[in-house]
Design a protein around this motif. Sequence first.
Motif, PDB file in Angstrom:
ATOM      1  N   ASP A   1       0.850  -1.196   0.000  1.00 22.61           N
ATOM      2  CA  ASP A   1       0.000   0.000   0.000  1.00 22.61           C
ATOM      3  C   ASP A   1       0.880   1.239   0.000  1.00 22.61           C
ATOM      4  OD1 ASP A   1      -2.456  -1.165  -0.125  1.00 22.61           O
ATOM      5  OD2 ASP A   1      -3.059  -0.715   1.936  1.00 22.61           O
TER       6      ASP A   1
ATOM      7  N   TYR B   1       1.237   5.312   0.660  1.00 21.60           N
ATOM      8  CA  TYR B   1       0.654   6.370   1.471  1.00 21.60           C
ATOM      9  C   TYR B   1       1.277   7.714   1.084  1.00 21.60           C
ATOM     10  CZ  TYR B   1      -1.118   2.617   4.403  1.00 21.60           C
ATOM     11  OH  TYR B   1      -1.765   1.501   4.861  1.00 21.60           O
TER      12      TYR B   1
ATOM     13  N   ARG C   1      -6.990  -4.885   6.496  1.00 27.44           N
ATOM     14  CA  ARG C   1      -7.347  -3.498   6.236  1.00 27.44           C
ATOM     15  C   ARG C   1      -8.712  -3.170   6.830  1.00 27.44           C
ATOM     16  NH1 ARG C   1      -4.764  -5.336   1.496  1.00 27.44           N
ATOM     17  NH2 ARG C   1      -3.049  -4.017   0.745  1.00 27.44           N
TER      18      ARG C   1
ATOM     19  N   HIS D   1     -11.286   2.029   4.542  1.00 24.52           N
ATOM     20  CA  HIS D   1     -10.109   2.500   3.802  1.00 24.52           C
ATOM     21  C   HIS D   1     -10.538   3.328   2.599  1.00 24.52           C
ATOM     22  CE1 HIS D   1      -6.401   2.492   1.479  1.00 24.52           C
ATOM     23  NE2 HIS D   1      -5.757   1.907   2.471  1.00 24.52           N
ATOM     24  N   GLN D   2      -9.960   4.518   2.449  1.00 24.57           N
ATOM     25  CA  GLN D   2     -10.392   5.460   1.415  1.00 24.57           C
ATOM     26  C   GLN D   2     -10.351   4.881   0.005  1.00 24.57           C
ATOM     27  OE1 GLN D   2      -7.691   8.734   2.657  1.00 24.57           O
ATOM     28  NE2 GLN D   2      -9.447  10.056   2.197  1.00 24.57           N
ATOM     29  N   SER D   3      -9.243   4.202  -0.335  1.00 26.34           N
ATOM     30  CA  SER D   3      -9.073   3.729  -1.710  1.00 26.34           C
ATOM     31  C   SER D   3      -9.063   2.215  -1.802  1.00 26.34           C
ATOM     32  CB  SER D   3      -7.768   4.280  -2.296  1.00 26.34           C
ATOM     33  OG  SER D   3      -6.653   3.662  -1.678  1.00 26.34           O
ATOM     34  N   GLN D   4      -9.351   1.530  -0.703  1.00 25.90           N
ATOM     35  CA  GLN D   4      -9.310   0.062  -0.657  1.00 25.90           C
ATOM     36  C   GLN D   4      -7.941  -0.483  -1.060  1.00 25.90           C
ATOM     37  OE1 GLN D   4     -12.552  -1.583  -2.894  1.00 25.90           O
ATOM     38  NE2 GLN D   4     -14.112  -0.491  -1.724  1.00 25.90           N
TER      39      GLN D   4
ATOM     40  N   SER E   1      -3.188   6.543  -0.593  1.00 24.98           N
ATOM     41  CA  SER E   1      -4.180   7.136   0.307  1.00 24.98           C
ATOM     42  C   SER E   1      -3.479   8.010   1.342  1.00 24.98           C
ATOM     43  CB  SER E   1      -4.999   6.040   0.995  1.00 24.98           C
ATOM     44  OG  SER E   1      -4.151   5.182   1.731  1.00 24.98           O
TER      45      SER E   1
ATOM     46  N   ARG F   1      -4.565   9.095   8.160  1.00 20.26           N
ATOM     47  CA  ARG F   1      -5.898   8.669   8.581  1.00 20.26           C
ATOM     48  C   ARG F   1      -5.840   7.232   9.088  1.00 20.26           C
ATOM     49  NH1 ARG F   1     -10.449  11.399   4.806  1.00 20.26           N
ATOM     50  NH2 ARG F   1     -11.694  10.002   6.114  1.00 20.26           N
TER      51      ARG F   1
ATOM     52  N   GLU G   1      -7.986   4.878   9.403  1.00 19.41           N
ATOM     53  CA  GLU G   1      -8.708   3.850   8.653  1.00 19.41           C
ATOM     54  C   GLU G   1      -7.941   3.368   7.419  1.00 19.41           C
ATOM     55  OE1 GLU G   1     -10.618   7.833   7.299  1.00 19.41           O
ATOM     56  OE2 GLU G   1      -9.641   6.977   9.060  1.00 19.41           O
ATOM     57  N   ASN G   2      -6.901   4.121   7.012  1.00 18.45           N
ATOM     58  CA  ASN G   2      -6.108   3.709   5.851  1.00 18.45           C
ATOM     59  C   ASN G   2      -4.939   2.801   6.237  1.00 18.45           C
ATOM     60  OD1 ASN G   2      -7.745   5.262   4.207  1.00 18.45           O
ATOM     61  ND2 ASN G   2      -6.368   7.032   4.234  1.00 18.45           N
ATOM     62  N   ARG G   3      -4.639   2.726   7.510  1.00 20.83           N
ATOM     63  CA  ARG G   3      -3.441   1.999   7.943  1.00 20.83           C
ATOM     64  C   ARG G   3      -3.728   0.515   8.152  1.00 20.83           C
ATOM     65  NH1 ARG G   3       0.398   5.498  11.836  1.00 20.83           N
ATOM     66  NH2 ARG G   3       0.767   7.219  10.395  1.00 20.83           N
TER      67      ARG G   3
END
Length: 820
Positions: free
Chosen positions: A337, A339, A467, A471-474, A479, A483, A485-487
Motif C-alpha cells: 500500500d 501512502y 485493512r 479505507h479510502q481507496s481500498q 491514500s 488517517r 482507517e487507511n493503515r
Amino acid sequence: MRLIFRWLLRIATGLILLIVAGIALVYFLASQSRPDYNREVSVAGLTAPVEIVRDNANVPHIFGQSDADVYFGLGFAHAQDRLWQMTVMRRTVQGRLSEVFGDRTVGIDRLLRRLDLYRAAQLSVEVQDEETMVALRAYAAGVNARLTQINEESLGRGAPEMFLFPTPMAPWHPADSIAMIKLMALQLSGHLEEEVLRARTSLMLDDPDRLLDILPDVPGTGIAALPEYSGLFPGLPRYASGTRPAADPVSPVPERGLAGASNAWAADPTRSASGGTLLANDPHLGFSAPSTWYLARLELSAGGVIGGTIPGVPAIMTGRSDYLGWGITSSYVDDQDLYIEQLNPDDPEQYLTPDGYKPFENRPSIIQIKNAAPITLTLRWTENGPVLPGSLYNLGTITPPGHVASLAWTALSPNDTTMSAAIALMSAKTVAQAIEAGERYIAPAQNLTLADRETVAMQTVGAIPRRDARHQSQGRMPSQGWRPENRWQGRMPYQTNPSFLSPTGGLLGNTNNKTVDRPFPNHVSHSWGDTQRVNRWERLMQSRQVHTRDSFIEVQLDPVSFTARSLLPLIGADLWFTGEAAPEGTPERQRQIALSLLADWNGEMNEHLPEPLIYAAWLRALQQRLIKDELGPLADEFKHVDPLFIERVFRDVDGASVWCDVSQSAPVESCTDMARLALDDALVWIAETHGTALESLRWGDAHQATHDHPILGKVPVLRYFVNIRQSTSGGDNTLQRGRTSGEDPAPFQNVHGAGFRGVYDFADPDSSVFVISTGQSGHFLSRHYDDQAQLWRRGEYIPMSLDTDLARAASVGVTTLIPQ
C-alpha cells in the motif's frame, strides 16, 4: 615501395600475433575459473565427507552424513557455478552495485537503500527456527569454502566477470540468503506500480467512469465505487504526465506486466491414467543468462528432494521428494500500500500521524561509487514504511507539494520466517504437513500447489494485510497516511488464506487467475495476473477424462491463444471479406491478404507462422490508437494489450465504445474505423521491420527469447558469447507463456516466461522430468552454460530422478569434500 610493403606486412603480422596472443591470454585467464567437477577438495567446516555427484546434465546430487553437511555441499556447488550471479544479487539487495558499476546503477542503489531490505533480512535471522539456522550457517560455510579454494588455488577469481569488474568477494552470511528471498519478493511485486498508474490515469481522464475500461476489474462481483484521486489530493494538476528512464537489465524493479507469473496444476488419482497424483509447475520470471533457477538434489535425513533452487538460498523452492511435490505461482496478494504523508509546514522533518506530527526515523547511508565521489542519503521511515523517491514509477507526479510517499509492504518485515517455511516444506511428507509449514511464509506471497501420493491441494501462503473496511481507496490507489482507517491492522489469520483441498472434480490449477471473489476488506487482490490463460487451461484439462505426465507436458507447451480466438472475430467483424478487389502492392491488397490469413488461423502462436505476428501487431496498434488521444504521453505506460479493455470497447460495455472516437478530430470515428486504421498501422510497421511478403513472415523472428547476460549482454563482441537468443512459440496470453517486452524497436521479444518447467508423476516418481531455460553453469566458457537451452526451446526435458545409481551413471564428475 617493396621495403614499405615488407614493413607493412611485418606490422600487420605483429598486430595479428598480438591480437591472437591477447585472445589466448584472456581465454586462459577466464578458463581458470571453470570448476573442475571431478576432484577431491579439503575444506574447513565439515564434520564428514560430502559427495557432489553431477549427472550428465550437470545437476548436482549432494550426499552427506548430516543435513548440515548436505547444505554445506549445496553452498559449495552454487558458488562453483553461479558465484558472479550470487555476487550481483547480494550487491543489488544491499544497494552496493555502484561500487562495481559506477554511475550506471546509482538509481538502483538509492531505491534499495531506501527500502532497506538487507537490514530487514539481518533482523530476520533472529526469528528463524533452529533447523533453518543449521541450514543457513552450513550453506554459508559451503559458499565460503569455495571462496577460500578460489583464493588459495588462484582459480581465476571464481568467474570471468571478476576480471572485468574486480572487487573483493565478502564472506557469505545467513542474512544474505534471507535477503535473496526478499529480493525475489521485489521482483514479484507489482501492486505498487498499479497504484501509481491508477492514480495517474485517474488524473488524466476527463470521464472518471472510463477508468474501469482501461484498468478493468477481473470479471466477478463488482467493486464499490472509489473516490477520484484528484478528490483525495485537490492540489495536484489535472494532467499528471511524466517519463520513466529506460530500465537497466540489472534492476530488480519489475516493469508493469513483468512482476511475476506462473502456471501450476495437479490431478488426483481419479483423474490420472497411472493411478497416482500428477503435478506440473512452470514459474515465470524475467529471462537472463544464466537462468534464475539452478537444479539440485539434496539427500536429507527426511529423504531426498530434487528441483529448482535459487543461487544463494539453501532450499528447493519448487520440486519433489518421494512423497510430496510442490509448485509455486504468483498469488497476486495485495501486499503493498502506498501512502501520501503530509509534512509539517513548520518542520519538514516531521509528518502527520493520527496522533499529531511525529519526527521521521532517520538514518544516514553512504553510497560508494566507482570513479566518482560518494553520495550520502538520509533514509527516512514513517510508521507506515520507508519514504520512496519521487522518481520511482513517477511517484512525484501524484505527490502534492508538502507531502512525501511511503510504502507499507509485507516483505519489509524484520520478523520474516519465509526461509523457515521453505526449509520445513522439504521435510513434509503429506499435503497437510506442507500446508502447516506454509503458515510461516511472509513474502513473497505465493500459491502453493501440492500433491502427495493420494491428495492434491492449493494453498495461498504469505501474509495478507488486514485493512479497515473504511479505507479510502481500498488499497487500489495511494491514500492519506495520517488517517487511521487507511493503515494496516496486522495480518489476516492464515486460516483465512484461500485453500483448495481435494477438489471434487479431481483437478485444480492456477495460471495467476482470480482464485476467490471476496468483498473488501476480506479480498485477496483487486489486480490479478491472468484473465486469459485460464480459459485455455480449463478446456484442455476437461478435454480428457484422465491425464498422464505427457498430457501435462502438452498443456505446459500449448501455444494456442484463447485471446486471439475471442478477440479477432470481435474487432474484425465488419472487415472480413469486404471491399473491392485491390491491385497488387496497394495497402488495400495487403489488408485483404492479412485478413484472409487471420480468417483461416486457429490462434496457434507458432514460431513458424505469419499470423501471430500480424495479430500481435494489429492488437498493439489498435490499443495505441484507442488510448493515445485520451492519455497522451501516459499511453506509453500501457505497453501490453489488455484483452479485457479491447473487449469492453468493442462490446460497448457501459459505454466503453467512446474510446473509438478520436476526441481531437471533428468526425465521430467508429470502432470499425479504428480496427481498419490499426490494421493498416500494423502492416506498415511489419513492412518496415520484417518485409512486405506477409505469407513469409515468422512469428519466431520477432518473438525471440532473450536470455541475456544482465551485465555483459550489451558489450560489443562479448554479447555474442554471453547472450542466448532463440526463436520461440507462445505469447502474452498462452499457456506456453512468452511475455513480450512491449518496448520499441523490438516490442515482441520474448523477455519473461518459464525459466523452469517440472512435471511429476507419483505413480512412478522417477519418471518425473524438469528443465531450465539456459544451463547450470554461469560460466560462459562452460558447455553447461547453455546445454539445456535448446532442450527448453524444443519442449524437451531431463530426468528428475532420486535414483543414486542413475545419477552416477555417465556423470560429468564427482566432487568429494573432505574435512580439514
